[in-house]
Motif scaffolding. Structure first.
Motif, PDB file in Angstrom:
ATOM      1  N   SER A  33       0.825  -1.211   0.000  1.00 17.51           N
ATOM      2  CA  SER A  33       0.000   0.000   0.000  1.00 17.51           C
ATOM      3  C   SER A  33       0.860   1.263   0.000  1.00 17.51           C
ATOM      4  N   ILE A  34       1.972   1.219   0.707  1.00 15.49           N
ATOM      5  CA  ILE A  34       2.900   2.361   0.682  1.00 15.49           C
ATOM      6  C   ILE A  34       3.461   2.547  -0.723  1.00 15.49           C
ATOM      7  N   VAL A  35       3.820   1.445  -1.377  1.00 14.81           N
ATOM      8  CA  VAL A  35       4.331   1.525  -2.749  1.00 14.81           C
ATOM      9  C   VAL A  35       3.252   2.053  -3.690  1.00 14.81           C
ATOM     10  N   MET A  36       1.992   1.633  -3.484  1.00  9.34           N
ATOM     11  CA  MET A  36       0.914   2.134  -4.333  1.00  9.34           C
ATOM     12  C   MET A  36       0.716   3.636  -4.120  1.00  9.34           C
ATOM     13  N   THR A  37       0.766   4.094  -2.884  1.00  5.87           N
ATOM     14  CA  THR A  37       0.642   5.528  -2.607  1.00  5.87           C
ATOM     15  C   THR A  37       1.770   6.312  -3.266  1.00  5.87           C
ATOM     16  N   PHE A  38       2.978   5.780  -3.175  1.00  2.00           N
ATOM     17  CA  PHE A  38       4.118   6.432  -3.801  1.00  2.00           C
ATOM     18  C   PHE A  38       3.972   6.435  -5.326  1.00  2.00           C
ATOM     19  N   SER A  39       3.443   5.336  -5.894  1.00  2.00           N
ATOM     20  CA  SER A  39       3.225   5.271  -7.339  1.00  2.00           C
ATOM     21  C   SER A  39       2.171   6.275  -7.799  1.00  2.00           C
ATOM     22  N   VAL A  40       1.119   6.423  -7.016  1.00  2.68           N
ATOM     23  CA  VAL A  40       0.096   7.423  -7.348  1.00  2.68           C
ATOM     24  C   VAL A  40       0.691   8.823  -7.263  1.00  2.68           C
ATOM     25  N   ASN A  41       1.525   9.057  -6.239  1.00  5.94           N
ATOM     26  CA  ASN A  41       2.178  10.348  -6.092  1.00  5.94           C
ATOM     27  C   ASN A  41       3.079  10.653  -7.296  1.00  5.94           C
ATOM     28  N   ILE A  49      11.062   6.248 -15.237  1.00  7.26           N
ATOM     29  CA  ILE A  49       9.699   6.605 -14.842  1.00  7.26           C
ATOM     30  C   ILE A  49       9.093   7.434 -15.969  1.00  7.26           C
ATOM     31  N   ASP A  50       8.053   6.895 -16.566  1.00  4.50           N
ATOM     32  CA  ASP A  50       7.303   7.603 -17.596  1.00  4.50           C
ATOM     33  C   ASP A  50       5.819   7.354 -17.334  1.00  4.50           C
ATOM     34  N   PRO A  51       4.902   7.933 -18.133  1.00  3.67           N
ATOM     35  CA  PRO A  51       3.477   7.740 -17.843  1.00  3.67           C
ATOM     36  C   PRO A  51       3.032   6.274 -17.846  1.00  3.67           C
ATOM     37  N   LEU A  52       3.562   5.473 -18.771  1.00 10.55           N
ATOM     38  CA  LEU A  52       3.184   4.058 -18.814  1.00 10.55           C
ATOM     39  C   LEU A  52       3.692   3.308 -17.580  1.00 10.55           C
ATOM     40  N   THR A  53       4.902   3.598 -17.154  1.00 11.42           N
ATOM     41  CA  THR A  53       5.452   2.984 -15.947  1.00 11.42           C
ATOM     42  C   THR A  53       4.607   3.344 -14.727  1.00 11.42           C
ATOM     43  N   SER A  54       4.196   4.583 -14.646  1.00 10.04           N
ATOM     44  CA  SER A  54       3.383   5.022 -13.509  1.00 10.04           C
ATOM     45  C   SER A  54       2.047   4.289 -13.460  1.00 10.04           C
ATOM     46  N   ILE A  55       1.398   4.189 -14.595  1.00 11.24           N
ATOM     47  CA  ILE A  55       0.095   3.515 -14.639  1.00 11.24           C
ATOM     48  C   ILE A  55       0.246   2.024 -14.348  1.00 11.24           C
ATOM     49  N   MET A  56       1.272   1.388 -14.914  1.00  9.19           N
ATOM     50  CA  MET A  56       1.480  -0.037 -14.679  1.00  9.19           C
ATOM     51  C   MET A  56       1.851  -0.322 -13.224  1.00  9.19           C
ATOM     52  N   SER A  57       2.616   0.553 -12.591  1.00  8.65           N
ATOM     53  CA  SER A  57       2.955   0.318 -11.185  1.00  8.65           C
ATOM     54  C   SER A  57       1.712   0.456 -10.298  1.00  8.65           C
TER      55      SER A  57
END
Length: 181
Positions: free
Chosen positions: A49-57, A89-97
């Motif tokens: 969940s911390i990783v997901m929050t960081f990915s959303v950020n 880190i690009d838009p696709l990486t962010s969405i996939m993470s």
């Protein structure tokens, strides 16, 4: 925002700490680790969940500006050879993470109650955390060598399926399936 990108290496490595800690705990303190099995599941979900929050950020500015951030460390620099390690880190990486962490959290939450009676409960959570870390590492890889390294997800699936198979005749099919992947 540059400050946030410097810590993007946390995305694949934070979930990787759970299988390591579980392995050390099962080797050194097997009874205590097995008695605290619900705590390990909570920790896995919490770290993911911390990783997901960081990915959303990270994804909010990525989607707005469509920028690409690449960080590379040079390990070995020679006249003709350079070994580099980093993340992209690009838009696709962010969405996939975000997708990987969300699905991983849902699977871990569902599996907590579903596998509560199973003997392989801790092993399952260690494999799932390793799988999530490998997938996140695969998504954020910046070069081919890292992609090949993080293809450990394929071997992880082989170990995962093979451990829960009862019939050994199917293990050969599982191995051929993982090699084909």
């Amino acid at each position: 925002m540059e400050h946030t990108y410097q810590y993007a290496w946390i995305i694949p490595f934070l979930p990787f700490s759970i299988p390591m800690l579980l392995g050390v705990g099962l080797l050194l303190f097997p009874k205590a680790t097995k008695h605290l099995r619900r705590m390990w599941s909570f920790t896995s979900v919490l770290l993911l969940s911390i990783v997901m929050t960081f990915s959303v950020n990270l994804s909010i500015p990525q989607i707005k500006s469509s920028s690409i951030y690449q960080y590379v460390w040079s390990w070995t620099i020679n006249n003709d050879f350079s070994l580099e390690f980093g993340y992209l880190i690009d838009p696709l990486t962010s969405i996939m993470s975000i997708l990987i962490t969300t699905v991983g959290i849902m699977v871990l939450i569902y599996s907590d109650n579903y596998m509560s009676h199973d003997q392989g409960y801790l092993r399952f959570f260690a494999y799932m955390s390793f799988f999530n870390a490998s997938m996140l590492g695969l998504v954020t890889s910046s070069n081919l060598i890292q992609i090949l390294y993080f293809l450990g997800t394929s071997w992880n699936v082989f170990i995962f399926i093979n451990r829960f198979l009862v019939h050994t005749a199917h293990c050969g099919k599982c191995l051929s399936k993982s090699v084909c992947n």
